[in-house]
Structure formats: structure tokens, C-alpha cells
Design an enzyme around this catalytic site. Structure first.
Site, mmCIF file in Angstrom:
data_model
loop_
_atom_site.group_PDB
_atom_site.id
_atom_site.type_symbol
_atom_site.label_atom_id
_atom_site.label_comp_id
_atom_site.label_asym_id
_atom_site.label_seq_id
_atom_site.Cartn_x
_atom_site.Cartn_y
_atom_site.Cartn_z
ATOM 1 N N THR A 136 0.828 -1.210 0.000
ATOM 2 C CA THR A 136 0.000 0.000 0.000
ATOM 3 C C THR A 136 0.860 1.257 0.000
ATOM 4 O O THR A 136 0.537 2.244 -0.663
ATOM 5 C CB THR A 136 -0.933 -0.003 1.229
ATOM 6 O OG1 THR A 136 -1.699 -1.216 1.227
ATOM 7 C CG2 THR A 136 -1.879 1.188 1.195
ATOM 8 N N GLU A 137 1.956 1.221 0.737
ATOM 9 C CA GLU A 137 2.801 2.412 0.873
ATOM 10 C C GLU A 137 3.622 2.700 -0.383
ATOM 11 O O GLU A 137 3.717 3.845 -0.828
ATOM 12 C CB GLU A 137 3.750 2.244 2.065
ATOM 13 C CG GLU A 137 3.079 2.305 3.427
ATOM 14 C CD GLU A 137 2.744 3.733 3.837
ATOM 15 O OE1 GLU A 137 3.012 4.667 3.074
ATOM 16 O OE2 GLU A 137 2.203 3.897 4.955
ATOM 17 N N SER A 138 4.247 1.653 -0.936
ATOM 18 C CA SER A 138 5.223 1.898 -2.011
ATOM 19 C C SER A 138 5.100 0.981 -3.213
ATOM 20 O O SER A 138 5.871 1.119 -4.166
ATOM 21 C CB SER A 138 6.639 1.750 -1.445
ATOM 22 O OG SER A 138 6.901 0.391 -1.116
#
Length: 316
Positions: free
Chosen positions: A219-221
Site C-alpha cells: 500500500t505504501e510503495s
């Protein structure tokens, strides 16, 4: 444990040392010979273990649930405490796999692993720690990276520690599940996922689901260790500089970033009491969650919690 039970347990330990399989390593064979042990093992390795279908990382994931459980000699119930072999037996039982009760008996289960260099997550590592009584008397569960989870001794708790130099290593899981990568989380959902081994190892160290760590990274990267956000967050787990500094994390190094995220999520979960609130704090900051008394009313944060939760479920 009452006196009669202790006697039966001691008898079982002595019987279990009789002539371990000839495939075990020289250290164990020499110790058994020095103790004058002869005869045949009361339980064959195949009889001692039911058909196993899990992966090494499933074993590691099951083991992390017991981190922090107090050591209790003779303990088999995590509600009151576990000893070393009670812990390993319980972990495998959670996966539907039956292994013997004592460490000396467990040392006859499965098949031998020649050296620590060939060990894989989920393997059982055995030790002879008592010079006055040759034979296996301690067992831990290897998690990779030179580490194991074990119930060490009275006054301690189930924890991650250096594996050191095992006397013996045994593999309970069938070869078909361990020759392929064993870096999947529970359910095998991390098979083929980038950095799966790092998620598994960091999760084991800090008591965080490897599936959750993978979901945060996705989700972040998008699993991009070079990612930089418009706000200045960097790396696989998207740490802001101040947060990374406070945690002692090198955000550009995947191993450091994943370990830091696992440590941070563990702290946030203990602080706020739930995974959802920990994720909200990871995204919006702990102070924001405290001010709002829950997940803040920000579309970005609410969406973030939902995305990570769904991804973690898919990996589990």
C-alpha cells in the site's frame, strides 16, 4: 507437575534417547553412546509426525503468537506457561501436525538437516546443555537469519534469540513444502512476494503478522524500495525522516525499513490496542489518533486502513 507425573516424564526422556536414527549427527550419537544408551527408539520418526502440509513460514507465523508467554517447566498450556518442548509441540499442533512431547523425543521426529547453513524456517533446533547428563535437553524453532524462537528457562519468556550452535537439527515438514521458498506467511500468501523472507523474519522478531507487513509495503510503495512521496516519505515502508531517525531506521535499506516498520507497528498496536488503530497511527500519526479517539475522519487514512487490511487478508 506431581511426583508420579515427573517420574513418568523422566522415564519417557530416558527411553526416547535409546538409539536415535543413524542419520542423526555425530555429536548426538556420541552423547548417546557415552551415556550407555542402546536399544531401539520407542517411536519411529514417521509415526511421531502426522502428514504435514504447511510451510516453514506458517510454522514461524504460528510461533510468533506465543512470544512473551512465561516459561514454565512441564508447561503445555500458554495460559499458564510453556517449557521449550511444550512450546514447539504447541506450535506444530496449531497447524495440525503432531510431534512428541519432550525435546529428546522430538529429536527423533522428521529427518535430519546436515548443518545450520542448510536449515530453513520451521526446522527444530536441538541442544545438549547439560554436561552431567549427555543427550538432548532443549529445543527451539529456527526462524532464519541465525535466530530462533524458544522458551529458554525459568524466569524467562518465549522470545527470539540467537540460535548459536545446535547439537542437532530436524525437519518435520515434508520436503515438498520446504524445497520451494519458505518465506510465505500463514496460508502461503507471501509466496513470490518481494522481500517475503524479510517480512517473515521481522514479523517473528516483533510479534507482527508478516502478511500485515507485506500489506503495508504494497500500500505504501508498491514494494518499491526507492519510492519517495510528495510529502518526503522514503523507502519500502515510507518513513518520514523524523520517524526513521527516531526508530534508528535506514529507510532506503529494505531490511532496516521492514524491521523498523514491524517494531513501530508493534509499539502502535500496544499503545492503541488494535491493528486498525495502529495502521491509522502509522498513516496519520499517533497524535492524530489520540486527538480523535480513534481512526481520524480523513478520507485518506480511512481508505488506507481498509486497503492494508484487505491486502493483509489476501496474504494471510
Amino acid at each position: 507437575m506431581d511426583g508420579l507425573t515427573a517420574v513418568h516424564s523422566r522415564i519417557g526422556q530416558i527411553q526416547a534417547r535409546f538409539a536415535p536414527p543413524v542419520t542423526q549427527n555425530a555429536a548426538w550419537t556420541s552423547a548417546a553412546s557415552a551415556a550407555g544408551l542402546t536399544g531401539s527408539s520407542p517411536t519411529s520418526a514417521t509415526a511421531a509426525t502426522t502428514a504435514a502440509t504447511g510451510t516453514g513460514a506458517e510454522v514461524v507465523g504460528a510461533a510468533t503468537k506465543y512470544l512473551g508467554v512465561p516459561y514454565k517447566w512441564g508447561g503445555t498450556d500458554p495460559a499458564t506457561g510453556l517449557d521449550c518442548s511444550g512450546f514447539t509441540q504447541r506450535v506444530y499442533a496449531d497447524l495440525g501436525i503432531s510431534i512428541p512431547r519432550t525435546s529428546s523425543q522430538q529429536a527423533t521426529a522428521g529427518r535430519p538437516v546436515a548443518s545450520l547453513a542448510e536449515a530453513q524456517p520451521g526446522d527444530l533446533v536441538f541442544f545438549d546443555n547439560t554436561s552431567s547428563r549427555p543427550g538432548i535437553d532443549h529445543v527451539g524453532l529456527y526462524i532464519g537469519g541465525g535466530k530462533m524462537i524458544a522458551a529458554p528457562q525459568a524466569g524467562d519468556v518465549v522470545k527470539v534469540q540467537d540460535v548459536g550452535n545446535p547439537t542437532l537439527i530436524r525437519r518435520v515438514l515434508p520436503e515438498s513444502t520446504t524445497t520451494s521458498p519458505v518465506t510465505a506467511a500463514a496460508g502461503g500468501g507471501l509466496a513470490g512476494v518481494p522481500y517475503a523472507d524479510l517480512f517473515t523474519q521481522a514479523g517473528a522478531r516483533h510479534g507482527v503478522s508478516p502478511a500485515l507487513l507485506a500489506a503495508v509495503a504494497k500500500t505504501e510503495s508498491g514494494f518499491n524500495s526507492s519510492a519517495v512521496s510528495s510529502a518526503g516519505a522514503t523507502g519500502l515502508m515510507q518513513f518520514m525522516p523524523a520517524t526513521a531517525k527516531g526508530l534508528g531506521v535506514d529507510a532506503t535499506d529494505p531490511a532496516s525499513s521492514i524491521d523498523g516498520a514491524a517494531r513501530y507497528l508493534s509499539q502502535l498496536t500496544k499503545q492503541f490496542g488494535s491493528t486498525e488503530l495502529a495502521l491509522a497511527a502509522y498513516n496519520a500519526g499517533p497524535g492524530t489518533v489520540q486527538r480523535h479517539g480513534g481512526i481520524p475522519p480523513y478520507a485518506e487514512t480511512q481508505s488506507y486502513v481498509q486497503k492494508v487490511t484487505r491486502a493483509a487478508e489476501a496474504y494471510a
